[in-house]
Write a protein that holds these residues in place. Structure first.
Motif, PDB file in Angstrom:
ATOM      1  N   TYR A 190     -30.690  16.163  10.450  1.00  0.00           N
ATOM      2  CA  TYR A 190     -29.699  16.872   9.643  1.00  0.00           C
ATOM      3  C   TYR A 190     -29.549  16.198   8.279  1.00  0.00           C
ATOM      4  O   TYR A 190     -29.548  16.873   7.239  1.00  0.00           O
ATOM      5  CB  TYR A 190     -28.364  16.884  10.385  1.00  0.00           C
ATOM      6  CG  TYR A 190     -27.239  17.584   9.652  1.00  0.00           C
ATOM      7  CD1 TYR A 190     -27.092  18.964   9.702  1.00  0.00           C
ATOM      8  CD2 TYR A 190     -26.320  16.848   8.902  1.00  0.00           C
ATOM      9  CE1 TYR A 190     -26.062  19.607   9.033  1.00  0.00           C
ATOM     10  CE2 TYR A 190     -25.274  17.479   8.234  1.00  0.00           C
ATOM     11  CZ  TYR A 190     -25.153  18.855   8.301  1.00  0.00           C
ATOM     12  OH  TYR A 190     -24.135  19.485   7.632  1.00  0.00           O
ATOM     13  N   VAL A 219     -18.931  13.154   9.063  1.00  0.00           N
ATOM     14  CA  VAL A 219     -19.728  14.201   9.708  1.00  0.00           C
ATOM     15  C   VAL A 219     -20.455  13.646  10.933  1.00  0.00           C
ATOM     16  O   VAL A 219     -20.458  14.262  12.007  1.00  0.00           O
ATOM     17  CB  VAL A 219     -20.732  14.807   8.711  1.00  0.00           C
ATOM     18  CG1 VAL A 219     -21.609  15.847   9.397  1.00  0.00           C
ATOM     19  CG2 VAL A 219     -19.999  15.433   7.520  1.00  0.00           C
ATOM     20  N   TYR A 253     -29.879  26.479   7.324  1.00  0.00           N
ATOM     21  CA  TYR A 253     -30.154  25.338   8.209  1.00  0.00           C
ATOM     22  C   TYR A 253     -29.163  25.411   9.370  1.00  0.00           C
ATOM     23  O   TYR A 253     -27.963  25.496   9.164  1.00  0.00           O
ATOM     24  CB  TYR A 253     -29.986  23.999   7.480  1.00  0.00           C
ATOM     25  CG  TYR A 253     -30.465  22.820   8.307  1.00  0.00           C
ATOM     26  CD1 TYR A 253     -31.796  22.406   8.242  1.00  0.00           C
ATOM     27  CD2 TYR A 253     -29.606  22.146   9.168  1.00  0.00           C
ATOM     28  CE1 TYR A 253     -32.246  21.337   9.014  1.00  0.00           C
ATOM     29  CE2 TYR A 253     -30.043  21.092   9.945  1.00  0.00           C
ATOM     30  CZ  TYR A 253     -31.360  20.689   9.860  1.00  0.00           C
ATOM     31  OH  TYR A 253     -31.817  19.635  10.626  1.00  0.00           O
ATOM     32  N   GLU A 254     -29.695  25.372  10.581  1.00  0.00           N
ATOM     33  CA  GLU A 254     -28.834  25.484  11.758  1.00  0.00           C
ATOM     34  C   GLU A 254     -28.256  24.125  12.118  1.00  0.00           C
ATOM     35  O   GLU A 254     -28.964  23.214  12.518  1.00  0.00           O
ATOM     36  CB  GLU A 254     -29.619  26.064  12.944  1.00  0.00           C
ATOM     37  CG  GLU A 254     -28.725  26.366  14.157  1.00  0.00           C
ATOM     38  CD  GLU A 254     -29.453  27.166  15.220  1.00  0.00           C
ATOM     39  OE1 GLU A 254     -29.680  28.379  15.012  1.00  0.00           O
ATOM     40  OE2 GLU A 254     -29.829  26.556  16.246  1.00  0.00           O
ATOM     41  N   ASP A 255     -26.966  24.020  11.945  1.00  0.00           N
ATOM     42  CA  ASP A 255     -26.253  22.782  12.277  1.00  0.00           C
ATOM     43  C   ASP A 255     -26.414  22.509  13.774  1.00  0.00           C
ATOM     44  O   ASP A 255     -26.214  23.408  14.597  1.00  0.00           O
ATOM     45  CB  ASP A 255     -24.768  22.961  11.925  1.00  0.00           C
ATOM     46  CG  ASP A 255     -23.980  21.676  11.980  1.00  0.00           C
ATOM     47  OD1 ASP A 255     -23.961  21.022  13.045  1.00  0.00           O
ATOM     48  OD2 ASP A 255     -23.361  21.323  10.956  1.00  0.00           O
ATOM     49  N   MET A 261     -20.366  14.699  14.966  1.00  0.00           N
ATOM     50  CA  MET A 261     -21.565  15.050  15.709  1.00  0.00           C
ATOM     51  C   MET A 261     -21.693  14.194  16.968  1.00  0.00           C
ATOM     52  O   MET A 261     -22.019  14.701  18.049  1.00  0.00           O
ATOM     53  CB  MET A 261     -22.800  14.888  14.826  1.00  0.00           C
ATOM     54  CG  MET A 261     -22.921  15.943  13.749  1.00  0.00           C
ATOM     55  SD  MET A 261     -24.460  15.768  12.799  1.00  0.00           S
ATOM     56  CE  MET A 261     -24.409  17.255  11.802  1.00  0.00           C
ATOM     57  N   GLN A 290     -17.140  20.654   5.687  1.00  0.00           N
ATOM     58  CA  GLN A 290     -17.250  19.795   6.859  1.00  0.00           C
ATOM     59  C   GLN A 290     -15.890  19.590   7.524  1.00  0.00           C
ATOM     60  O   GLN A 290     -15.807  19.504   8.753  1.00  0.00           O
ATOM     61  CB  GLN A 290     -17.868  18.454   6.470  1.00  0.00           C
ATOM     62  CG  GLN A 290     -19.362  18.526   6.195  1.00  0.00           C
ATOM     63  CD  GLN A 290     -20.168  18.934   7.419  1.00  0.00           C
ATOM     64  OE1 GLN A 290     -19.712  18.815   8.558  1.00  0.00           O
ATOM     65  NE2 GLN A 290     -21.386  19.420   7.192  1.00  0.00           N
ATOM     66  N   ARG A 303     -24.529  21.223  15.771  1.00  0.00           N
ATOM     67  CA  ARG A 303     -23.279  21.390  16.517  1.00  0.00           C
ATOM     68  C   ARG A 303     -23.038  22.829  16.954  1.00  0.00           C
ATOM     69  O   ARG A 303     -22.166  23.076  17.798  1.00  0.00           O
ATOM     70  CB  ARG A 303     -22.094  20.921  15.656  1.00  0.00           C
ATOM     71  CG  ARG A 303     -22.005  19.421  15.484  1.00  0.00           C
ATOM     72  CD  ARG A 303     -21.009  19.030  14.408  1.00  0.00           C
ATOM     73  NE  ARG A 303     -21.503  19.405  13.084  1.00  0.00           N
ATOM     74  CZ  ARG A 303     -20.871  19.103  11.952  1.00  0.00           C
ATOM     75  NH1 ARG A 303     -19.726  18.446  11.977  1.00  0.00           N
ATOM     76  NH2 ARG A 303     -21.379  19.456  10.784  1.00  0.00           N
ATOM     77  N   GLN A 357     -30.293  17.537   4.508  1.00  0.00           N
ATOM     78  CA  GLN A 357     -29.250  17.545   3.473  1.00  0.00           C
ATOM     79  C   GLN A 357     -29.717  16.783   2.230  1.00  0.00           C
ATOM     80  O   GLN A 357     -29.503  17.233   1.100  1.00  0.00           O
ATOM     81  CB  GLN A 357     -27.963  16.901   4.009  1.00  0.00           C
ATOM     82  CG  GLN A 357     -27.085  17.857   4.796  1.00  0.00           C
ATOM     83  CD  GLN A 357     -25.693  18.012   4.171  1.00  0.00           C
ATOM     84  OE1 GLN A 357     -25.528  17.976   2.961  1.00  0.00           O
ATOM     85  NE2 GLN A 357     -24.700  18.204   5.025  1.00  0.00           N
ATOM     86  N   PHE A 404     -26.199  25.361   4.257  1.00  0.00           N
ATOM     87  CA  PHE A 404     -25.709  24.177   3.570  1.00  0.00           C
ATOM     88  C   PHE A 404     -24.753  24.564   2.441  1.00  0.00           C
ATOM     89  O   PHE A 404     -24.894  25.627   1.827  1.00  0.00           O
ATOM     90  CB  PHE A 404     -26.872  23.380   2.985  1.00  0.00           C
ATOM     91  CG  PHE A 404     -27.596  22.515   3.984  1.00  0.00           C
ATOM     92  CD1 PHE A 404     -26.926  21.919   5.031  1.00  0.00           C
ATOM     93  CD2 PHE A 404     -28.960  22.278   3.855  1.00  0.00           C
ATOM     94  CE1 PHE A 404     -27.588  21.111   5.955  1.00  0.00           C
ATOM     95  CE2 PHE A 404     -29.636  21.480   4.750  1.00  0.00           C
ATOM     96  CZ  PHE A 404     -28.943  20.893   5.806  1.00  0.00           C
ATOM     97  N   LEU A 462     -21.939  27.111   9.793  1.00  0.00           N
ATOM     98  CA  LEU A 462     -22.782  26.313  10.672  1.00  0.00           C
ATOM     99  C   LEU A 462     -24.269  26.619  10.531  1.00  0.00           C
ATOM    100  O   LEU A 462     -25.092  26.015  11.220  1.00  0.00           O
ATOM    101  CB  LEU A 462     -22.356  26.531  12.131  1.00  0.00           C
ATOM    102  CG  LEU A 462     -21.013  25.898  12.530  1.00  0.00           C
ATOM    103  CD1 LEU A 462     -20.475  26.526  13.810  1.00  0.00           C
ATOM    104  CD2 LEU A 462     -21.155  24.384  12.699  1.00  0.00           C
ATOM    105  N   THR A 463     -24.608  27.538   9.668  1.00  0.00           N
ATOM    106  CA  THR A 463     -26.026  27.893   9.509  1.00  0.00           C
ATOM    107  C   THR A 463     -26.496  27.849   8.061  1.00  0.00           C
ATOM    108  O   THR A 463     -27.631  28.231   7.771  1.00  0.00           O
ATOM    109  CB  THR A 463     -26.296  29.305  10.079  1.00  0.00           C
ATOM    110  OG1 THR A 463     -25.391  30.248   9.490  1.00  0.00           O
ATOM    111  CG2 THR A 463     -26.135  29.316  11.602  1.00  0.00           C
TER     112      THR A 463
END
Length: 519
Positions: A409, A392, A300-302, A396, A435, A304, A413, A293, A290-291
């Motif tokens: 997001y 995805v 990158y902090e997702d 979300m 994912q 979610r 990406q 890619f 979740l943090t």
């Protein structure tokens, strides 16, 4: 409840009137107990089939798998709670019993009653739910009792034959095909007549799409089986499956009712202990998912992550434990951050583990990510990317992520060369499988994907490792390519039906790949 009471009142009134005009013999017929009918109608059985498929089967088949799939981590490095996390499985794992004894008779009886009443939608629902249970069993054990199981008419066979997994899969597909046929037939009693359709409120279209979604899932499991893998058939099934938000097949847990009406990851599943809850916190592996890619491991902090888990009370950072290392191992087993306050809790931490959190069988997000994989394997890059983005984004939206955060997001990406990654099968699968890991949080379907991908670091990233304190009686501590592949049959089946079970030693069962897990 009001409808039921009114029906009873009307029935009693009718009998009273009829009795005043009938003979003594006919009057005595009213002594039949209306609360104990000789024939239970199909509409009264649906809620039980849904409830037990989720609470008795899926929950029992997921509880230990949460440790195997490295979602949750225990606090201590001793005790029974860490067994699943470190792959210490024996014949005391009771998913088999829960499915065959407590759940599947409800599904079979629903099919039989639906056919008998010519209420075919109930037969369809029973067929879909039976397929769900058999699919979960086959994906954990391989060979299962399928075609020789209780048929709702004959006496149950106490020594049934096992179908190998390929045969079981054909049987599961036939159940889903039959369900789709049933949903297209006439029905006198609506599916939600007695309030029993707690998933879809009687929407036959959603039940039909549920069946197609499962077809897509099981067809997609055959990615290692050469000519048996049919991407075109998978894409077709996805096109007939869930096609919008709000269609997920999931169990709607509620608060303030009986304990079993609440999500077990929040309370009664072993999470009320303050000293040793079944899972204390999330794993660092999941935090990394979740943090970072896929492919590039760019930080990158997702958006979610705040919906799924809570940060540490000590410094508001998201942090997890390494599977098997316990709190003494600290963050990722490094021996740093060994205080409880350095970790957010597992239970009651967010969308998947709160009291009212739904527990999905299969979702719209999963359907789109299955479609993305089949399209990628068919060299249809544009279709794969479109399905990937929608899968995805749908998850979300379900978790309540804002449109602005979703757009940000995808901007990030794209800047990380997302489109170029889909020119390469392994890199594209890394996006899709990571994912699926996130969107199917706690669902045992994740374990199917991990085995299909051979627990690949190229797919799941460098932080996927075998657990610390691994079961060295079965697994070679020096062989990092040796992973858990299947489950041990339960003691009762082993003792009662040994010829059908065969070799049930932990060494054989845990290390032997299932049928779809072999080329």
């Amino acid at each position: 409840m009001k409808k039921t009471i009114n029906h009873i009142i009307l029935a009693v009134s009718f009998l009273a009137v009829a009795g005043s005009f009938s003979s003594c013999k006919k009057f005595l017929d009213v002594n039949k107990d209306p609360n104990n009918p000789t024939q239970i109608p199909a509409h009264t059985r649906l809620i039980g089939a849904i409830t037990t498929t989720n609470g008795a089967s899926m929950w029992r088949g997921a509880r230990e798998m949460v440790g195997v799939m490295q979602y949750g981590a225990t606090k201590l490095t001793t005790g029974s709670n860490r067994n699943a996390e470190t792959w210490r499985f024996t014949a005391s794992y009771f998913f088999w019993q829960n499915a065959y004894v407590f759940t599947m008779p409800n599904c079979v009886d629903l099919i039989v009653l639906g056919k008998k009443e010519q209420n075919y939608h109930f037969a369809g629902a029973g067929s879909v739910l039976l397929a769900v249970n058999l699919g979960m069993l086959a994906d954990q054990y391989g060979s299962i009792v399928a075609s020789d199981y209780y048929d709702g008419v004959s006496q149950i066979n106490l020594l049934p034959k096992m179908d190998d997994q390929q045969t079981a899969y054909k049987y599961i597909d036939s159940l889903l095909t039959e369900a789709i046929k049933f949903f297209g037939m006439s029905n006198t009693t609506p599916l939600n007549y007695s309030g029993g359709d707690i998933m879809f409120n009687g929407d036959v279209n959603k039940w039909t799409r549920f069946a197609w979604a499962l077809k897509a899932r099981y067809l997609n499991h055959l990615s290692k089986k050469g000519s048996l893998y049919d991407p075109a058939a998978i894409i077709t099934a996805c096109g007939n499956a869930f096609n919008a938000d709000g269609m997920d097949a999931q169990f709607p847990y509620i608060a303030g009712a009986q304990q079993t009406d609440e999500n077990p990851f929040a309370s009664w599943g072993g999470f009320t202990s303050a000293t040793d809850p079944r899972y204390f916190t999330w794993t660092q592996f999941f935090v990394n998912m979740l943090t970072k890619f896929p492919v590039t491991e760019t930080a990158y902090e997702d958006p979610r992550i705040s919906k799924i888990m809570k940060p540490a009370a000590s410094d508001s950072k998201y942090r997890g434990l390494r599977s098997g290392a316990g709190l003494a191992g600290g963050m990722d087993g490094t021996g740093t951050f060994t205080n409880e306050a350095d970790y957010g809790p597992f239970s009651k931490s967010g969308f998947y583990t709160n009291v009212t959190s739904p527990f999905p069988f299969i979702t719209y997000s999963e359907v789109k990510l299955i479609e993305a994989e089949a399209s990628l394997r068919s060299s249809k890059k544009t279709e794969a990317l479109n399905a990937y983005r929608e899968g995805v984004s749908a998850n979300m939206r379900k978790l309540g992520v804002s449109a602005g955060d979703i757009n940000a997001y995808w901007t990030a990406q794209n800047a990380d060369n997302l489109e170029a990654h889909f020119d390469n099968l392994t890199q594209g699968l890394s996006h899709i499988m990571r994912q699926k890991y996130i969107t199917q949080c706690l669902n045992p379907e994740t374990w199917v994907d991990m085995r299909r991908m051979d627990y690949s670091n190229d797919i799941y990233g460098p932080s996927l490792r075998r657990p610390a304190n691994i079961n060295t009686v079965i697994f070679d501590p020096a062989n990092n390519n040796q992973w858990i592949r299947g489950m041990v049959y339960e003691t009762n089946e082993q003792n009662r039906n040994p010829q059908a079970v065969g070799d049930n030693s932990e060494k054989f069962r845990l290390l032997t790949p299932l049928w779809w897990d072999k080329p």
